[in-house]
Design an enzyme around this catalytic site. Structure first.
Site, PDB file in Angstrom:
ATOM      1  CG  HIS A 144      48.730  13.542  -0.285  1.00 30.63           C
ATOM      2  ND1 HIS A 144      49.871  14.064   0.273  1.00 30.63           N
ATOM      3  CD2 HIS A 144      49.157  12.745  -1.300  1.00 30.63           C
ATOM      4  CE1 HIS A 144      50.924  13.642  -0.400  1.00 30.63           C
ATOM      5  NE2 HIS A 144      50.535  12.826  -1.347  1.00 30.63           N
ATOM      6  CB  SER A 159      27.614  12.761  24.429  1.00 28.10           C
ATOM      7  OG  SER A 159      26.895  13.878  23.949  1.00 28.10           O
TER       8      SER A 159
END
Lengths: 310, 310, 310, 310
Positions: free
Chosen positions: D6, D129
């Site tokens: 979870h 980037s």
């Protein structure tokens, strides 16, 4: 009866071959099930996060014993977050519903008022309506076809459920639970209806022959080109059959009648032979015999296994 | 022609009403497009992570100016990770392909050899085969129907792409890119083929009437029950029509012929009137007139808009 | 907090802006519902095969009266085999579940042990396990996300159901019935859980700040390039930030600390200002204000409508 | 490292076991491929409508010879309208992409800034980037995960293509063609990227340990309950661990530290042993050894087969 491609009569065939083709994927399904069951029926037990840590050193033995107790295979590794076993079963169920869906689609088309070669039940027994008593709706086939199409939706959901995060996913198992039960129900329902459908199917052999022979009886074109190729260049034969087929349609005659009139002098062509569907069935009869043998063998095998299983 | 339910002839109707019904979702599509375009054609510009931080205080003005320059709406907020605008367009494209798919499915069924009420093109022009020149395959309809079914696959992928993580997702945008272009191509292709299909469709009105009147001509059952209810209890009328429909089928006569023979003494029933399809069309003609008016108005509106747009 | 793209910290943003972005598709959903309801809530009544023939001349009046009685729109034409109204609603439900699914996915990611910026509930209240009491599983978000993904399966089935044969299809309506109810349940369930989730969400603002400022605090890179561009060529600034970011990561320091050491002589750069997240939020605060206003207005509108409806 | 369920740290595990679990479905895929290939690689040749009529009596021999020439199996029956062989391959491709998608999803989660236990490549090599040089985006994993999710869309289309009408369908084969190629490309692309990903993956073992040991280090709770059960009732042990886990989280200490302080008098518990992850790995190490052996054997088998094939 007419073999049909793109909804158009194409060639003569037999209803027996159509049924054999309906059954052919089921034989493969049987083989597939034999192969996948040992992968599917495998215990999953890994503890809270897949290491069996809480069980201590006796973990592996316990896994083996529990698997044996349940009649399941013992896993090489836990598979709490690797759901390919489940999705493989889902794919098998989809193939089953889908293969039966093809059968059901064919039955629906053969039940159409203008075709009327089969009916799901004797008139008035099922599928009618009080205000339109002439109807004989293919209710079982509709259920099967709906199951076939609907199964695709469950499969796409199952595929999403392959992406489980880490040692236990965050939502994929809910998606899986919502899909596997419906898939089982859809495939089981399709199988149930298909069994009854085949048992109850009313087959109108005379109508099959009538539809095939009804002007312009274009399904004899391939055979006609073959026969004419004995006396004409093949391309010439094709062109002649094409123009006569168009004429036959326009004039409400059969293709063979128009050809015979056109080629009145050619005594070498046996027009009566050409107009008999039985002469143009290719391998249909032989294949049906082979299929019946294969289906009987599979049936015997299933029965024997069921007996062994008690 | 016969209205058909479950593949069975149900009642008389007109081909005009069938066409009007094919067109009806397209009018709604027009309305839907007007409503969604202002939501869809909106600039997305938020900088590296949706705050416009790199543009400093002049960010909002720049967004407004760029939107105006591009003829797009200015967004209230960036929507880099909120893709409902894209998926809404996808849904519209799916509705378009799917609505045309219903038209195409009907054409395919009407083109069947045994039905033959329409053809996609004049014989020999398209859809034939050299070895089976009798065929006239509904090629355009098949493309449209394939597009309709296939669009569903793209939609389920787009739906997955709604789940974008944080300010830019990790894989949802690739899923979206792989789906939106095909959806556009499928809908555009379906529209192109549907346009040509409607222009080129060969309609055989005589065959439509023949199919409807061919024994047992069961599509007159509802009207027969109605007519008989004037002289019998309704339940009695239904039972009589049901038994006569079965007899008509068995004997190769029409339902009305069998009923007339059965009720020979009942001079109050106008059997010739009952056997005429034109007397049982309900609202078909009136609705076609209304539809033509609505479609013309929509066409004028589209043309006017195109003219304004230069 | 950090805005994240591709799962990586990208820039500073605010949790308020994240919430505003979660809410933004819901405002559009509200607008969409207003537009589609008049298309959806329309009576379908066409008789046995869509001509109203059995009702005779009083058919149209009866349709209008029944529609009024039921509070539905009166149809221009029957739509028994044109299911775009149903599928449009399905698309809207999918958009709702999917948009909430994005929210749920973000919450799940923010709940991870290593991120821990939010929790679905106070520790020990829900989402724990007896053997692993440290856990605080995002149970509501998991249900929502499962609903979002699962809805795509229902949509693909609905799309198939657009292809209805003739005046009543052979299996498409069964497919539709199997899909519409689950779609309604999935969207309603997602909405219910999302409401509770937002009410109960525990937000740890300090942890959000800690995560953003934790070395190497790379989310300040864009701002650093901007600041350095005042004293260096932009390309030079980018190269310097890139090399210092790598060094910061390797040395466990923050990017701004490494840059400050590197450029010790440059007194023109305000390093304390650069290291403050509040100085790099772009339009985040302004947009949150605007969103709150828009959401309040929508809420008032919904409440007023509910009151008018009694 | 921490096993996570979870999205929450659950127990200690090893990265090796995670990798072994990633690989485990691939072994099953290998077995599945061996089983399905004889079903898939089968000639389809039935003539115009599946009876081989045009080939006359030499049809069956010709089929056998052509199959041998092409290295394909000879079919028992034509399968022009029975597409289960194709769809079975599609399912296998979906399982491949989906199983790799689970791997990719895990990598994406492990690459998150706050987790940072692996990276797809060394910093600055790929996935950065210019404006945000701190980023190291998991580009390969994103492609794989997109392929996994997207494959579901192709599968649902393939499932529709099982429903072929009569001896050749009207649109199903177009749907099939539009789906099989993309499925092959998606699975091949996912496999390619997964190969490179595994080769290039940067694994930060120290960070894995740090994340596991970082306060509150809740993943030791199960082990703590086990250890405390020696001196307390199990339920009492669970309650104590639960309350101490909450305290540890609130006070920024580890669970074991808080427990040790709480139970200062209990000299029978070896707190140093309890705080060592190596003592709580269950079967992880043994399973990795077994997996390496199994994977090596499969690799040898594949290599031997490739060599035999020349």
């Amino acid at each position: 009866m007419a073999a049909r491609t793109h909804g158009q009569q194409a060639l003569p065939t037999t209803f027996g071959l159509k049924v054999a083709l309906w059954a052919s994927p089921l034989l493969r399904q049987h083989e597939r099930l034999d192969q996948l069951l040992p992968r599917f029926a495998v215990l999953q037990l890994g503890g809270a996060a897949g290491t069996l840590a809480a069980l201590g050193p006796r973990g592996p033995a316990l896994v083996r014993e529990l698997a044996a107790e349940l009649g399941l295979g013992a896993p090489d590794l836990p598979w709490h977050a690797q759901r390919d076993r489940i999705v493989e079963l889902g794919g098998w169920l989809g193939l089953l519903a889908g293969s039966l869906g093809k059968l059901a689609q064919d039955v629906i088309l053969l039940c159409q008022t203008e075709v009327a070669e089969v009916a799901e039940a004797a008139p008035g027994q099922r599928g009618g309506s009080s205000s339109m008593p002439q109807k004989n709706n293919p209710m079982r086939s509709e259920q099967i076809l709906a199951a076939a199409r609907r199964s695709g939706a469950e499969l796409v959901a199952l595929q999403q459920a392959l992406v489980q995060e880490h040692e236990r996913g965050t939502h994929g198992w809910q998606v899986e639970w919502l899909s596997l039960s419906p898939l089982l129900a859809l495939a089981a329902g399709a199988l149930h209806h298909a069994g009854s459908l085949i048992e109850e199917l009313e087959v109108d052999a005379a109508r099959m022959r009538d539809n095939l022979l009804a002007p312009p009886a274009g399904a004899f074109a391939e055979a006609a080109v073959g026969a004419l190729s004995a006396v004409l260049e093949r391309q010439e034969a094709q062109a002649l059959v094409a123009s006569c087929a168009a004429r036959a349609r326009a004039e409400g005659r059969t293709l063979v009648q128009v050809l015979e009139a056109e080629l009145a002098g050619h005594h070498s062509i046996d027009w009566a032979w050409l107009a008999q569907p039985e002469n143009h069935l290719g391998q249909a009869l032989a294949w049906v015999d082979q299929s019946v043998t294969a289906l009987r063998a599979a049936g015997d095998q299933i029965a024997a296994r069921a007996q062994r299983a008690g």
